[in-house]
Design a protein around this motif. Sequence first.
Motif, PDB file in Angstrom:
ATOM      1  N   ILE A 156     -20.033  -6.009  -9.560  1.00 24.25           N
ATOM      2  CA  ILE A 156     -20.570  -5.518  -8.437  1.00 24.25           C
ATOM      3  C   ILE A 156     -21.487  -4.984  -7.962  1.00 24.25           C
ATOM      4  CG2 ILE A 156     -19.491  -2.903  -7.595  1.00 24.25           C
ATOM      5  CD1 ILE A 156     -17.569  -3.541 -10.587  1.00 24.25           C
ATOM      6  N   CYS A 157     -21.687  -5.273  -6.494  1.00 25.54           N
ATOM      7  CA  CYS A 157     -22.495  -5.052  -5.424  1.00 25.54           C
ATOM      8  C   CYS A 157     -22.591  -3.489  -4.350  1.00 25.54           C
ATOM      9  CB  CYS A 157     -22.322  -5.900  -4.127  1.00 25.54           C
ATOM     10  SG  CYS A 157     -22.906  -7.851  -5.032  1.00 25.54           S
ATOM     11  N   ALA A 158     -21.138  -3.221  -4.651  1.00 24.48           N
ATOM     12  CA  ALA A 158     -20.950  -1.734  -4.121  1.00 24.48           C
ATOM     13  C   ALA A 158     -20.047  -1.301  -4.534  1.00 24.48           C
ATOM     14  CB  ALA A 158     -20.950  -1.968  -2.555  1.00 24.48           C
ATOM     15  N   ILE A 159     -19.576  -0.031  -4.559  1.00 24.55           N
ATOM     16  CA  ILE A 159     -18.848   0.935  -4.791  1.00 24.55           C
ATOM     17  C   ILE A 159     -18.647   2.141  -3.578  1.00 24.55           C
ATOM     18  CG2 ILE A 159     -17.470   2.431  -6.010  1.00 24.55           C
ATOM     19  CD1 ILE A 159     -19.094   1.100  -8.564  1.00 24.55           C
ATOM     20  N   GLU A 160     -17.026   2.344  -3.289  1.00 30.45           N
ATOM     21  CA  GLU A 160     -17.552   3.747  -2.466  1.00 30.45           C
ATOM     22  C   GLU A 160     -15.901   4.481  -3.378  1.00 30.45           C
ATOM     23  OE1 GLU A 160     -16.426   3.278   1.411  1.00 30.45           O
ATOM     24  OE2 GLU A 160     -18.449   2.596   1.927  1.00 30.45           O
ATOM     25  N   ILE A 161     -15.935   5.551  -3.388  1.00 27.64           N
ATOM     26  CA  ILE A 161     -14.725   6.042  -4.275  1.00 27.64           C
ATOM     27  C   ILE A 161     -14.022   7.535  -3.576  1.00 27.64           C
ATOM     28  CG2 ILE A 161     -14.751   8.011  -6.385  1.00 27.64           C
ATOM     29  CD1 ILE A 161     -16.971   6.365  -7.523  1.00 27.64           C
ATOM     30  N   ARG A 162     -12.081   7.846  -3.363  1.00 25.53           N
ATOM     31  CA  ARG A 162     -12.186   9.247  -2.818  1.00 25.53           C
ATOM     32  C   ARG A 162     -11.877   9.667  -3.725  1.00 25.53           C
ATOM     33  NH1 ARG A 162      -6.745   7.626   0.246  1.00 25.53           N
ATOM     34  NH2 ARG A 162      -6.335   9.711   0.646  1.00 25.53           N
ATOM     35  N   GLN A 163     -11.766  11.302  -3.343  1.00 28.02           N
ATOM     36  CA  GLN A 163     -11.257  11.901  -4.114  1.00 28.02           C
ATOM     37  C   GLN A 163     -10.054  12.673  -3.860  1.00 28.02           C
ATOM     38  OE1 GLN A 163     -13.084  12.525  -7.052  1.00 28.02           O
ATOM     39  NE2 GLN A 163     -14.295  11.413  -7.035  1.00 28.02           N
ATOM     40  N   GLY A 164      -9.361  13.289  -5.353  1.00 29.28           N
ATOM     41  CA  GLY A 164      -8.236  14.602  -4.260  1.00 29.28           C
ATOM     42  C   GLY A 164      -6.857  13.493  -3.931  1.00 29.28           C
ATOM     43  N   ILE A 165      -7.223  11.562  -4.702  1.00 28.94           N
ATOM     44  CA  ILE A 165      -5.764  11.465  -4.542  1.00 28.94           C
ATOM     45  C   ILE A 165      -5.177  10.774  -5.786  1.00 28.94           C
ATOM     46  CG2 ILE A 165      -6.363   9.391  -2.886  1.00 28.94           C
ATOM     47  CD1 ILE A 165      -3.486   9.870  -1.330  1.00 28.94           C
ATOM     48  N   GLY A 166      -4.511  10.619  -6.145  1.00 28.70           N
ATOM     49  CA  GLY A 166      -3.475   9.791  -7.133  1.00 28.70           C
ATOM     50  C   GLY A 166      -3.380   7.962  -7.008  1.00 28.70           C
ATOM     51  N   PRO A 167      -3.380   7.836  -8.124  1.00 32.12           N
ATOM     52  CA  PRO A 167      -3.034   5.755  -7.990  1.00 32.12           C
ATOM     53  C   PRO A 167      -2.081   6.093  -7.395  1.00 32.12           C
ATOM     54  CG  PRO A 167      -2.609   6.845 -10.239  1.00 32.12           C
ATOM     55  CD  PRO A 167      -3.642   7.850  -9.276  1.00 32.12           C
ATOM     56  N   LEU A 168      -1.983   4.117  -7.510  1.00 37.34           N
ATOM     57  CA  LEU A 168       0.068   3.644  -7.221  1.00 37.34           C
ATOM     58  C   LEU A 168      -0.382   3.133  -8.233  1.00 37.34           C
ATOM     59  CD1 LEU A 168       1.676   3.246  -6.078  1.00 37.34           C
ATOM     60  CD2 LEU A 168       1.079   1.027  -4.396  1.00 37.34           C
ATOM     61  N   LEU A 169       0.693   3.431  -8.789  1.00 41.20           N
ATOM     62  CA  LEU A 169       0.917   2.430 -10.165  1.00 41.20           C
ATOM     63  C   LEU A 169       2.108   1.361 -10.194  1.00 41.20           C
ATOM     64  CD1 LEU A 169       0.743   5.774 -13.178  1.00 41.20           C
ATOM     65  CD2 LEU A 169      -0.894   3.738 -12.159  1.00 41.20           C
ATOM     66  N   TYR A 170       1.777   0.021 -11.092  1.00 42.74           N
ATOM     67  CA  TYR A 170       2.833  -0.355 -11.439  1.00 42.74           C
ATOM     68  C   TYR A 170       3.651  -0.435 -12.287  1.00 42.74           C
ATOM     69  CZ  TYR A 170       5.925  -5.033 -10.410  1.00 42.74           C
ATOM     70  OH  TYR A 170       6.497  -5.373 -10.494  1.00 42.74           O
ATOM     71  N   TRP A 171       5.283  -0.343 -12.834  1.00 40.58           N
ATOM     72  CA  TRP A 171       5.722  -0.026 -14.459  1.00 40.58           C
ATOM     73  C   TRP A 171       7.080  -0.767 -13.824  1.00 40.58           C
ATOM     74  CZ3 TRP A 171       8.326   4.124 -16.741  1.00 40.58           C
ATOM     75  CH2 TRP A 171       7.830   4.225 -17.841  1.00 40.58           C
ATOM     76  N   ARG A 172       7.102  -1.359 -15.159  1.00 39.27           N
ATOM     77  CA  ARG A 172       8.681  -1.982 -15.252  1.00 39.27           C
ATOM     78  C   ARG A 172       9.468  -2.254 -14.402  1.00 39.27           C
ATOM     79  NH1 ARG A 172      11.855   2.346 -19.560  1.00 39.27           N
ATOM     80  NH2 ARG A 172      10.361   1.856 -21.317  1.00 39.27           N
ATOM     81  N   GLY A 173       8.645  -3.487 -13.206  1.00 38.21           N
ATOM     82  CA  GLY A 173       9.002  -3.710 -11.924  1.00 38.21           C
ATOM     83  C   GLY A 173       8.749  -3.490 -10.481  1.00 38.21           C
TER      84      GLY A 173
END
Length: 179
Positions: free
Chosen positions: A142-159
């Motif tokens: 990893i050469c660089a990181i940016e982070i966004r706060q205050g929102i949830g992730p998109l998940l993949y589950w059971r297709g």
Amino acid sequence: MSVEALISEADFKLSMRHLAGAVSVITVGDGQHRTGFTATSVSSLSAERPSVIVSVNRASSSWPALQHYGCFCVNVLAADQQQVAQSFAGLDGRKGAERYGDAGWYRLKTGAAALENALTVLDCKLETAFHYHSHAILVGHICAIEIRQGIGPLLYWRGGYHELPADVDRRNLAKAPGQ
């Protein structure tokens, strides 16, 4: 007959769909040679030398680009970015640079495309790739990181895609049902 022979590819895929995973779009390339893919196979490898692992099918159009450019960006999708996931999964028929059309992009240190408003982006230099049957396991420094706060992730589950709200009370997640 060995135990391995008893496990079908379909059963294995069905079993793996029971693993909830963060949805990421892996971007690689430049200009009209940009391409990328949707992945749930992203994992941290080391904090000592910040790095991640990503799996890619070597039959994918992204594999030659990864070998050529030697860098990629892991864009961990936010809950409101399902359309980006679907596009990079090829569900709308677009390929290569066409997949970038519905979102804003910018460049970080390696030059790989970073998605505006992603939950986090990890700009990576490809250190090595291990071949395992149909796939390559990429190790990215990893050469660089940016982070966004205050929102949830998109998940993949059971297709399917699911959202986890940003304001989930972590104390309640740790409780067993009925407690």
